[in-house]
Design an enzyme around this catalytic site. Structure first.
Site, PDB file in Angstrom:
ATOM      1  CE  LYS A  80      54.012  38.332  14.083  1.00 57.49           C
ATOM      2  NZ  LYS A  80      53.116  37.236  13.718  1.00 57.49           N
ATOM      3  CB  VAL A 181      59.819  19.883  11.323  1.00 54.85           C
ATOM      4  CG1 VAL A 181      58.866  19.254  10.347  1.00 54.85           C
ATOM      5  CG2 VAL A 181      61.252  19.572  10.945  1.00 54.85           C
ATOM      6  N   GLY A 182      59.236  23.119  13.133  1.00 55.46           N
ATOM      7  CA  GLY A 182      59.225  23.701  14.472  1.00 55.46           C
ATOM      8  C   GLY A 182      57.889  23.457  15.151  1.00 55.46           C
ATOM      9  CG  ASN A 183      57.055  25.696  18.690  1.00 52.08           C
ATOM     10  OD1 ASN A 183      57.473  24.716  19.304  1.00 52.08           O
ATOM     11  ND2 ASN A 183      57.495  26.918  18.911  1.00 52.08           N
ATOM     12  CB  VAL A 184      53.195  25.685  13.269  1.00 47.86           C
ATOM     13  CG1 VAL A 184      51.997  25.368  12.384  1.00 47.86           C
ATOM     14  CG2 VAL A 184      52.942  26.946  14.086  1.00 47.86           C
ATOM     15  CB  ALA A 185      56.063  22.305  10.714  1.00 41.11           C
ATOM     16  CE1 TYR A 186      57.350  15.822  16.422  1.00 46.14           C
ATOM     17  CE2 TYR A 186      55.474  16.462  17.782  1.00 46.14           C
ATOM     18  CZ  TYR A 186      56.419  15.518  17.401  1.00 46.14           C
ATOM     19  OH  TYR A 186      56.418  14.269  17.985  1.00 46.14           O
TER      20      TYR A 186
HETATM   21  N1  LIG Z   1      53.141  29.614  16.139  1.00 44.57           N
HETATM   22  C1  LIG Z   1      51.977  29.970  15.613  1.00 44.57           C
HETATM   23  O1  LIG Z   1      50.909  29.714  16.184  1.00 44.57           O
HETATM   24  C2  LIG Z   1      51.947  30.662  14.293  1.00 44.57           C
HETATM   25  C3  LIG Z   1      53.056  30.709  13.480  1.00 44.57           C
HETATM   26  N2  LIG Z   1      52.977  31.286  12.250  1.00 44.57           N
HETATM   27  C4  LIG Z   1      54.132  31.307  11.382  1.00 44.57           C
HETATM   28  O2  LIG Z   1      54.524  29.958  11.073  1.00 44.57           O
HETATM   29  C5  LIG Z   1      55.943  29.875  10.930  1.00 44.57           C
HETATM   30  C6  LIG Z   1      56.496  28.845  11.905  1.00 44.57           C
HETATM   31  O3  LIG Z   1      56.159  29.227  13.232  1.00 44.57           O
HETATM   32  P1  LIG Z   1      56.584  28.341  14.505  1.00 44.57           P
HETATM   33  O4  LIG Z   1      56.414  26.906  14.187  1.00 44.57           O
HETATM   34  O5  LIG Z   1      55.880  28.921  15.655  1.00 44.57           O
HETATM   35  O6  LIG Z   1      58.119  28.702  14.597  1.00 44.57           O
HETATM   36  P2  LIG Z   1      59.350  27.804  15.083  1.00 44.57           P
HETATM   37  O7  LIG Z   1      60.470  28.737  15.332  1.00 44.57           O
HETATM   38  O8  LIG Z   1      58.925  26.873  16.173  1.00 44.57           O
HETATM   39  O9  LIG Z   1      59.631  26.911  13.800  1.00 44.57           O
HETATM   40  C7  LIG Z   1      60.267  27.366  12.655  1.00 44.57           C
HETATM   41  C8  LIG Z   1      61.257  26.300  12.218  1.00 44.57           C
HETATM   42  O10 LIG Z   1      61.809  26.687  10.972  1.00 44.57           O
HETATM   43  C9  LIG Z   1      63.177  26.377  10.982  1.00 44.57           C
HETATM   44  N3  LIG Z   1      63.840  27.180   9.953  1.00 44.57           N
HETATM   45  C10 LIG Z   1      64.176  28.501   9.990  1.00 44.57           C
HETATM   46  N4  LIG Z   1      64.763  28.852   8.834  1.00 44.57           N
HETATM   47  C11 LIG Z   1      64.771  27.749   8.040  1.00 44.57           C
HETATM   48  C12 LIG Z   1      65.217  27.484   6.726  1.00 44.57           C
HETATM   49  N5  LIG Z   1      65.796  28.415   5.970  1.00 44.57           N
HETATM   50  N6  LIG Z   1      65.063  26.223   6.226  1.00 44.57           N
HETATM   51  C13 LIG Z   1      64.496  25.256   6.985  1.00 44.57           C
HETATM   52  N7  LIG Z   1      64.059  25.456   8.233  1.00 44.57           N
HETATM   53  C14 LIG Z   1      64.186  26.688   8.761  1.00 44.57           C
HETATM   54  C15 LIG Z   1      63.632  26.639  12.395  1.00 44.57           C
HETATM   55  O11 LIG Z   1      64.830  25.985  12.708  1.00 44.57           O
HETATM   56  C16 LIG Z   1      62.422  26.131  13.183  1.00 44.57           C
HETATM   57  O12 LIG Z   1      62.555  24.774  13.526  1.00 44.57           O
HETATM   58  C17 LIG Z   1      56.461  31.305  11.169  1.00 44.57           C
HETATM   59  O13 LIG Z   1      56.561  31.963   9.943  1.00 44.57           O
HETATM   60  C18 LIG Z   1      55.358  31.944  12.010  1.00 44.57           C
HETATM   61  O14 LIG Z   1      55.328  33.352  11.894  1.00 44.57           O
HETATM   62  C19 LIG Z   1      51.819  31.830  11.778  1.00 44.57           C
HETATM   63  C20 LIG Z   1      50.687  31.811  12.539  1.00 44.57           C
HETATM   64  C21 LIG Z   1      50.686  31.284  13.888  1.00 44.57           C
HETATM   65  C1  LIG Z   2      50.925  33.441  16.806  1.00 50.88           C
HETATM   66  C2  LIG Z   2      49.561  34.012  16.781  1.00 50.88           C
HETATM   67  C3  LIG Z   2      48.874  33.815  18.060  1.00 50.88           C
HETATM   68  C4  LIG Z   2      49.459  35.419  16.331  1.00 50.88           C
HETATM   69  C5  LIG Z   2      50.357  35.825  15.222  1.00 50.88           C
HETATM   70  O1  LIG Z   2      51.225  36.636  15.424  1.00 50.88           O
HETATM   71  C6  LIG Z   2      50.226  35.217  13.912  1.00 50.88           C
HETATM   72  O2  LIG Z   2      49.191  34.612  13.596  1.00 50.88           O
HETATM   73  O3  LIG Z   2      51.168  35.355  13.114  1.00 50.88           O
END
Ligand SMILES: NC(=O)C1=CN([C@@H]2O[C@H](COP(=O)(O)OP(=O)(O)OC[C@H]3O[C@@H](n4cnc5c(N)ncnc54)[C@H](O)[C@@H]3O)[C@@H](O)[C@H]2O)C=CC1
Ligand SMILES: CC(C)CC(=O)C(=O)O
Length: 365
Positions: A80, A181-186
Site C-alpha cells: 500500500k 458516505v463516500g465513493n464506496v458507501a454511496y
Molecule cells: N474505494 C475502494 O474500492 C475501497 C475502499 N476501501 C476502504 O473503504 C473506506 C472508504 O473508501 P472510499 O469510499 O473509497 O473513500 P472516500 O474518501 O470516498 O469516502 C470516505 C468518506 O468518509 C468520510 N469520513 C472520513 N472521516 C469520517 C468520520 N470520522 N466520520 C464520518 N465520516 C467520515 C469522508 O468525508 C468520506 O466521505 C476506506 O477505509 C477505504 O480504505 C476498501 C476497499 C476498497
Molecule cells: C482500492 C482497491 C482497488 C485496493 C485497495 O487498496 C484496497 O482494497 O484497500
C-alpha cells in the site's frame, strides 16, 4: 518508532520513502509480503498529523492487503502507499507522474490502484510512467473506479453476514447505520435502499450526507452519534479503528459489516465483539471487491468475469463463519487462518516475488 523492530515483528519486506521536491510528492510505499505474487494495494492521500502516523498507516494497510488478497484467492501479495497531503489542495498531475516513476523503479514488485483521496485521473497520470497501475481509464480493457464493485462485494458480504446473524439474508426492513458516505458507501446505500433497508448515515462532509438523504431517504446523524443509534447493522465505511474501547459499549447492532480497512483498533476489539455476540464480517474479506476487480485488469479486464468473482465474497464469509463456529474463535482469527494457510502453503515452495519468474503479470496485454 523503531522501524526495523516493527518490520521484523510483522514480517514486512520493504518500506520506501519517495520524495519529489518539484511536485511536492512525499510518498511511503510499504510492501508487506510477496509470497503469493506482486504486491497490489491502493494509494491513499491524506493529511496525517505526523510522519510517524503516515508510516504506521502505510504499514497497517499493506499487511491488510496481504491478508485480503490471500483470502480472496488472488495470486497477489500485499502492499500500500500513502501520500502525505490534502487531496483537495495539494494534488497536481506531476506528483502522480513522479510517483509513477518510483513505482516503475520497483519493476513490478508493487502495483497500485485507488484508495481514499485518489481517483481514476490520478491513476491515469501514474499510467503515463508505469504499467504497474490498475483502476485506470486511459486504455481499452481498463477497470476504472473500483468503488462501485467494492460496494457490490460489501452488499453480498452483508447478506451472508445477515444470514448468519438473523437467519435470513434479506436486508429488507433492516436498519443500517452507515459511517461515511463516500465513493464506496454511496453505491452501497443505493443497493441497500433498492432492497428496502432503512438507512441512517453520517459523514464529516455535509454534501455527502445531503446526497444520501435526497437519493435514499436516509436519516442523518452527527458523526459521533452514529455509534449510539438503534440499528441492526453498523457499516463502517470511512477510516479505520472505529471499533475500539470507546465505541463498542455504545453499539446496538448485532452485525458489523462495512468497507473501511482496519476497522478493529486492535485484535482485542475483535475478541470483545465476539464475547458480546456481535457478528463481525472481517474487513479484508468483505471489502475485497475492489481489488478483485482491478486484479482482473492484470489478465485483460473482463467485467463479467470480475463481477462473477466478486460474488465469491459471500462464500468466503460463509467459510469464515463456519471456521469460527467450529473452533469457537472470533471471526477475525478465523479469517486470518484462512489467509495464512494459503500463504504458508505457497511459502513451502517459494518465498519472495521476483520479476523474472512466471507470474500473474505474464498475462498482461
Ligand atoms: N474505494 C475502494 O474500492 C475501497 C475502499 N476501501 C476502504 O473503504 C473506506 C472508504 O473508501 P472510499 O469510499 O473509497 O473513500 P472516500 O474518501 O470516498 O469516502 C470516505 C468518506 O468518509 C468520510 N469520513 C472520513 N472521516 C469520517 C468520520 N470520522 N466520520 C464520518 N465520516 C467520515 C469522508 O468525508 C468520506 O466521505 C476506506 O477505509 C477505504 O480504505 C476498501 C476497499 C476498497
Ligand atoms: C482500492 C482497491 C482497488 C485496493 C485497495 O487498496 C484496497 O482494497 O484497500
Amino acid at each position: 518508532m523503531e522501524i526495523f523492530n516493527y518490520l521484523e515483528k510483522y514480517d514486512y519486506e520493504q518500506l520506501l520513502f519517495c520524495q519529489d521536491k518539484q511536485s511536492g510528492l512525499k510518498a511511503i510505499i510499504a510492501i508487506h509480503d510477496t509470497t503469493l505474487g506482486p504486491a497490489l494495494g491502493g494509494t491513499r492521500m491524506w493529511t496525517y498529523a505526523s510522519e510517524e502516523e503516515a508510516i504506521e498507516d502505510a504499514l497497517r494497510l499493506a499487511k491488510g492487503m496481504t491478508y485480503k488478497n490471500a483470502a480472496a484467492g488472488l495470486d497477489l501479495g500485499g502492499g500500500k502507499t500513502v501520500i502525505i497531503g490534502d487531496p483537495k489542495r495539494d494534488k497536481n498531475p506531476e506528483m502522480f507522474r513522479a510517483f509513477g516513476r518510483y513505482i516503475q523503479s520497483l519493476s513490478g514488485r508493487y502495483i497500485t490502484a485507488e484508495d481514499v483521496g485518489t481517483n481514476e485521473s490520478d491513476m491515469d497520470q501514474i499510467a503515463l510512467e508505469t504499467e504497474y497501475v490498475t483502476g485506470v481509464t486511459s486504455y481499452s480493457g481498463a477497470a476504472g473506479n473500483p468503488s462501485p464493485v467494492t460496494a457490490l462485494g460489501i452488499y453480498q458480504g452483508m447478506k451472508a453476514t445477515a444470514k448468519e446473524a438473523f437467519g435470513t439474508e434479506s436486508l429488507e426492513g433492516k436498519v443500517i447505520a452507515v459511517q461515511g458516505v463516500g465513493n464506496v458507501a454511496y453505491s452501497l446505500c443505493k443497493l441497500l435502499h433498492e432492497e428496502g433497508a432503512e438507512l441512517i448515515v453520517t459523514d464529516i462532509n455535509k454534501n455527502a450526507v445531503q446526497r444520501a438523504q435526497n437519493d435514499f431517504n436516509a436519516k442523518a446523524v452527527d458523526p459521533d452519534d452514529i455509534y449510539d443509534v438503534d440499528c441492526d447493522i453498523y457499516a463502517p465505511c470511512a477510516l479505520g479503528a472505529t471499533i475500539n474501547d470507546n465505541t463498542i459499549p455504545r453499539l446496538k447492532a448485532k452485525v458489523v459489516a462495512g468497507s473501511a480497512n482496519n476497522q478493529l483498533k486492535s485484535h482485542e476489539h475483535g475478541d470483545i465483539l465476539h464475547q458480546r455476540g456481535i457478528l463481525y464480517a472481517p474487513d479484508y474479506v468483505i471489502n475485497a471487491g475492489g481489488v478483485i476487480n482491478v486484479a482482473d485488469e492484470l489478465i485483460g479486464y473482463n467485467r463479467e468475469r470480475a463481477l462473477h468473482n466478486v460474488q465469491r465474497i459471500y462464500k468466503n464469509l460463509e467459510q469464515v463463519f463456519a471456521i469460527s463456529n467450529r473452533d469457537q474463535i472470533p471471526t477475525y482469527i478465523a479469517a486470518d487462518r484462512l489467509a495464512e494457510e494459503r500463504i504458508q502453503a505457497k511459502k513451502n515452495s517459494r518465498s519472495q516475488f521476483i520479476i523474472n519468474e512466471r507470474n500473474i503479470l505474464d498475462h498482461r496485454q
